[in-house]
Design an enzyme around this catalytic site. Sequence first.
Site, PDB file in Angstrom:
ATOM      1  N   LYS A 112      -7.681 118.508  44.014  1.00 35.05           N
ATOM      2  CA  LYS A 112      -8.121 118.399  42.598  1.00 35.05           C
ATOM      3  C   LYS A 112      -9.471 118.492  42.065  1.00 35.05           C
ATOM      4  O   LYS A 112     -10.133 119.021  41.255  1.00 35.05           O
ATOM      5  CB  LYS A 112      -7.092 117.344  41.836  1.00 35.05           C
ATOM      6  CG  LYS A 112      -5.631 117.970  41.807  1.00 35.05           C
ATOM      7  CD  LYS A 112      -5.059 116.947  40.854  1.00 35.05           C
ATOM      8  CE  LYS A 112      -3.477 117.145  40.903  1.00 35.05           C
ATOM      9  NZ  LYS A 112      -2.582 116.127  40.159  1.00 35.05           N
ATOM     10  N   LYS A 195       2.512 126.669  47.314  1.00 31.96           N
ATOM     11  CA  LYS A 195       3.678 126.038  46.630  1.00 31.96           C
ATOM     12  C   LYS A 195       3.527 126.615  45.209  1.00 31.96           C
ATOM     13  O   LYS A 195       2.328 126.856  44.471  1.00 31.96           O
ATOM     14  CB  LYS A 195       3.286 124.427  46.682  1.00 31.96           C
ATOM     15  CG  LYS A 195       2.781 123.808  45.750  1.00 31.96           C
ATOM     16  CD  LYS A 195       2.884 122.248  45.808  1.00 31.96           C
ATOM     17  CE  LYS A 195       1.947 121.751  44.690  1.00 31.96           C
ATOM     18  NZ  LYS A 195       1.853 120.253  44.622  1.00 31.96           N
ATOM     19  N   LYS A 198       2.671 123.890  38.698  1.00 34.01           N
ATOM     20  CA  LYS A 198       2.021 123.794  37.333  1.00 34.01           C
ATOM     21  C   LYS A 198       0.534 124.123  37.094  1.00 34.01           C
ATOM     22  O   LYS A 198       0.243 124.991  36.366  1.00 34.01           O
ATOM     23  CB  LYS A 198       2.442 122.528  36.614  1.00 34.01           C
ATOM     24  CG  LYS A 198       3.638 122.073  36.414  1.00 34.01           C
ATOM     25  CD  LYS A 198       3.849 120.662  35.742  1.00 34.01           C
ATOM     26  CE  LYS A 198       4.313 119.534  36.849  1.00 34.01           C
ATOM     27  NZ  LYS A 198       4.917 118.614  36.238  1.00 34.01           N
TER      28      LYS A 198
HETATM   29  P1  TYM Z   1       4.668 116.329  40.153  1.00 35.33           P
HETATM   30  O1  TYM Z   1       4.842 115.884  38.523  1.00 35.33           O
HETATM   31  O2  TYM Z   1       3.426 117.240  40.471  1.00 35.33           O
HETATM   32  O3  TYM Z   1       5.978 116.842  40.387  1.00 35.33           O
HETATM   33  C1  TYM Z   1       7.314 116.330  40.248  1.00 35.33           C
HETATM   34  C2  TYM Z   1       8.078 116.564  41.406  1.00 35.33           C
HETATM   35  O4  TYM Z   1       8.483 117.776  41.788  1.00 35.33           O
HETATM   36  C3  TYM Z   1       7.858 118.029  43.166  1.00 35.33           C
HETATM   37  N1  TYM Z   1       7.594 119.537  43.541  1.00 35.33           N
HETATM   38  C4  TYM Z   1       8.101 120.279  44.149  1.00 35.33           C
HETATM   39  N2  TYM Z   1       8.976 120.241  45.124  1.00 35.33           N
HETATM   40  C5  TYM Z   1       9.205 121.389  45.833  1.00 35.33           C
HETATM   41  N3  TYM Z   1       8.589 122.584  45.654  1.00 35.33           N
HETATM   42  C6  TYM Z   1       7.750 122.604  44.810  1.00 35.33           C
HETATM   43  N4  TYM Z   1       6.798 123.591  44.582  1.00 35.33           N
HETATM   44  C7  TYM Z   1       7.400 121.295  43.996  1.00 35.33           C
HETATM   45  N5  TYM Z   1       6.065 121.164  43.097  1.00 35.33           N
HETATM   46  C8  TYM Z   1       6.553 119.898  42.560  1.00 35.33           C
HETATM   47  C9  TYM Z   1       7.012 117.045  43.689  1.00 35.33           C
HETATM   48  O5  TYM Z   1       6.867 116.766  44.797  1.00 35.33           O
HETATM   49  C10 TYM Z   1       7.665 115.760  42.851  1.00 35.33           C
HETATM   50  O6  TYM Z   1       8.663 115.193  43.404  1.00 35.33           O
HETATM   51  N6  TYM Z   1       2.486 112.188  41.589  1.00 35.33           N
HETATM   52  C11 TYM Z   1       3.683 112.561  41.233  1.00 35.33           C
HETATM   53  C12 TYM Z   1       4.192 111.928  40.225  1.00 35.33           C
HETATM   54  C13 TYM Z   1       4.642 110.467  40.507  1.00 35.33           C
HETATM   55  C14 TYM Z   1       5.587 109.971  41.378  1.00 35.33           C
HETATM   56  C15 TYM Z   1       5.289 108.454  41.334  1.00 35.33           C
HETATM   57  C16 TYM Z   1       6.578 110.344  42.259  1.00 35.33           C
HETATM   58  C17 TYM Z   1       3.726 109.550  39.879  1.00 35.33           C
HETATM   59  N7  TYM Z   1       4.446 108.321  40.381  1.00 35.33           N
HETATM   60  C18 TYM Z   1       6.057 107.703  42.121  1.00 35.33           C
HETATM   61  C19 TYM Z   1       7.201 109.435  43.218  1.00 35.33           C
HETATM   62  C20 TYM Z   1       7.208 108.048  42.748  1.00 35.33           C
HETATM   63  C21 TYM Z   1       3.320 113.992  40.905  1.00 35.33           C
HETATM   64  O7  TYM Z   1       2.404 114.481  40.433  1.00 35.33           O
HETATM   65  O8  TYM Z   1       4.434 115.003  40.610  1.00 35.33           O
END
Ligand code: TYM
Length: 332
Positions: A112, A195, A198
């Site tokens: 990032k 992957k 977003k």
């Molecule tokens: P975020 O918002 O990017 O994504 C949310 C969840 O979706 C999963 N994900 C995917 N899984 C499979 N294939 C994909 N292409 C794909 N893209 C996204 C992510 O792995 C995630 O589970 N840092 C985290 C948010 C967060 C969090 C936490 C998660 C903040 N605090 C505490 C767990 C526990 C994030 O940016 O996810």
Amino acid sequence: LARVLSGIQPTADSFHLGNYLGAIRQYVALQDTHEAFFFIADLHALTVAPKPDELRRRTRIAAAQLFGAGLDPERAAVFAQSHVREHSELAWYLICQTGMGEAGRMTQFKDKSARYGESSASVGLFTYPILQAADILIYQADQVPVGVDQKQHLELSRDLAQRFNSRYGQTFKVPSPYILKEVEKITDLQDPTAKMSKSSSSPQGILDVLEEPNVLRKKIMRAVTDTGSDVVADEENKPGVTNLLRILSALTGTPIPELETRFAGQGYGTFKKEVAEAVIETFSPIRERTEKLLADEAELDRMLVAGAARARKVARETMEQVRERLGLLPTS
Ligand code: TYM
């Protein structure tokens, strides 16, 4: 009852198929068997300074989609991260336990910050995984359902829990990631080794939960497939077809070998049509429920406030202990 927790960022006007298969679907299943906490990571979204109106809108859309996908406010505490202020407080305490080098090794930060430019990336982006550790540890979570991209952050959470426990005495449960292999990384339709994301996928590469059925169908029909015409899973040579097979298998519950047999000799067209129908069938009811929920913002906001009240109880209990262990004086 074992406890699960996860968070999802409100960084777009819709979640996508990767979020749904990699995370949200597991949230919905786990609320039946676990004590469940799920939140919209609005504090994490602040690391890239979104416009206030945009953040507000996206947080509500995110909440509506979680409820629309089947999270039940009776069974799961669903809330906005910022409403439980103890997350920010614990993040500071954990920041003080984290080495610079340790934080600097986080690959998502490196990706990032490269995108924003090393010096204009915020310090918040750097400490982001430590806030994530706070999110998890404050609820004493046993398991954290996520996609594989979060694995390194989960490792850091485990390390910080163990370090704190050994320095100050047993305080935090050491959490385990809950990652389903078959759906741990759904890939971009146009770039099937990357992957679905977003922030980095092109619109053509991403399938949004709230998208019109016709748009979804078109994107899937135009998905990059591979040379040849056999519908077989082969990560190395056929990443595009393999991704679509994983999607269809996850959505219909049909094992991949069975799909390979069914589509033998039929070419990519018929196969893609079925993938499209499966995606549309899954997303349409979620979209309808999401739209209904968004029509009453006051009620949606109330649901989140109620979820936060439940979460706060647990968070406060942990924080009392944490402050005492650290040597901070009692507040009352
Ligand atoms: P975020 O918002 O990017 O994504 C949310 C969840 O979706 C999963 N994900 C995917 N899984 C499979 N294939 C994909 N292409 C794909 N893209 C996204 C992510 O792995 C995630 O589970 N840092 C985290 C948010 C967060 C969090 C936490 C998660 C903040 N605090 C505490 C767990 C526990 C994030 O940016 O996810």
